[in-house]
Design a protein around this motif. Sequence first.
Motif, short mmCIF file in Angstrom:
data_model
loop_
_atom_site.label_atom_id
_atom_site.label_comp_id
_atom_site.label_asym_id
_atom_site.label_seq_id
_atom_site.Cartn_x
_atom_site.Cartn_y
_atom_site.Cartn_z
N SER A 104 8.80 4.40 24.16
CA SER A 104 7.95 5.24 25.01
C SER A 104 8.61 5.47 26.36
CB SER A 104 6.59 4.58 25.20
OG SER A 104 5.76 5.37 26.03
N GLY A 105 9.26 4.43 26.89
CA GLY A 105 9.97 4.58 28.15
C GLY A 105 11.13 5.55 28.04
N ASP A 108 9.82 9.08 28.11
CA ASP A 108 9.50 9.52 29.47
C ASP A 108 10.76 9.97 30.20
OD1 ASP A 108 6.84 8.93 29.08
OD2 ASP A 108 6.95 6.95 29.99
N THR A 112 11.26 13.88 31.61
CA THR A 112 10.97 13.95 33.04
C THR A 112 12.23 14.32 33.81
OG1 THR A 112 9.30 12.22 32.79
CG2 THR A 112 10.04 12.71 35.02
N ALA A 115 14.75 11.84 36.05
CA ALA A 115 14.49 10.45 35.68
C ALA A 115 15.79 9.79 35.25
CB ALA A 115 13.46 10.39 34.55
N GLN A 188 3.96 17.99 38.08
CA GLN A 188 5.22 17.39 37.68
C GLN A 188 5.82 18.21 36.54
OE1 GLN A 188 5.16 13.63 35.53
NE2 GLN A 188 6.84 12.90 36.79
N VAL A 190 8.02 19.23 33.30
CA VAL A 190 8.33 18.60 32.02
C VAL A 190 9.51 19.34 31.42
CG1 VAL A 190 7.49 18.05 29.70
CG2 VAL A 190 5.93 17.91 31.66
N GLN A 216 6.88 12.84 18.92
CA GLN A 216 6.02 13.57 19.85
C GLN A 216 6.32 15.07 19.77
OE1 GLN A 216 5.89 13.34 24.53
NE2 GLN A 216 4.50 11.80 23.68
N ARG A 262 0.83 15.56 29.15
CA ARG A 262 1.94 15.17 30.04
C ARG A 262 2.06 16.26 31.09
NH1 ARG A 262 6.57 11.96 29.44
NH2 ARG A 262 6.04 11.52 27.27
#
Length: 305
Positions: A104-105, A108, A112, A115, A188, A190, A216, A262
């Motif tokens: 999951s991290g 992200d 993002t 990131a 934010q 995406v 996803q 998201r």
Amino acid sequence: LKFSVPVEQAVALEVGSKILSEQMSEALENLARVGAQWSIVMWPEGLGLTVAAYESAKTNVVERVLAEFNKGIDTTNTKRCTRIVNEFLAGLEDSSSQSLRLASGEMDILLTPHAHSKIELWKASMAANLNCEVAADAVKKNREAAFHDTSLVMGACSEDDAKNLHNQVLSKLALDTSLPATGVERLQRVVDPGVPVELRRRNPRWGDKNHALLLQVLVGVASVKQRVLLGLVGTMLSQIIFAELRTKQQLGYIVGGDVAQRSNILTISCYVQGEVSQPDDTEAQCERVFRVSVPNALRNMTSAA
């Protein structure tokens, strides 16, 4: 507000925010006794202040919080700085979380903008030579940026009181608030991959035989209609995935799915963690649920359901 800064500066600011927050917590420990709460968060794109207090104490609480914040980092307390830097670096090296949480991290990071992975942050930390002075300088530079100010005041206070409180905060912070609203990123961003993207990584936990799959789908910008309809489907989706992949096929011990958002983008997810099935095979089963099981369940719904 800056939409992108060097990763070394972002790392130094994150550590500086942790140091300053702990320093302020010690100085403001007695505020909790009068029912007050506060938090200050700094990130490369801005600064946020939250204060909750009784009406009679709010002015004094705000003044005390801002006074401590304006002091900046105490660079003479090298023991605190060294401990927090070491804790931050240890967190970057930690891979003890469950494989699904790690996946999951990674998702992200993939979606993002700006990131960074743990290894990138670790390398940046080494390059920045993190210490009290570096962290304090990052906090100082963050405050020197141009901001657009926005406040939300809730509670038993008049409009004039709210405006006065807003002005009090800005005057104490002494920030440059010349940035127009058009210069602010209100949502934010995406990342839109444009094509299907597959990210593979070995399980970093030594001796852990679990596999994890996180599939996803980005639906697109959420409209009110989509949010309502997919919100209704979301509960059914989770139940069907669990029934099909956990109860019937026993593919893993952590199994589920959801419809989420998201930023302003709707997403549909299916996730499985376990030792039974390889991720490629599990992915096919998730897609089968999306394409076959859920549509069949919707067609077979009665008015009573």
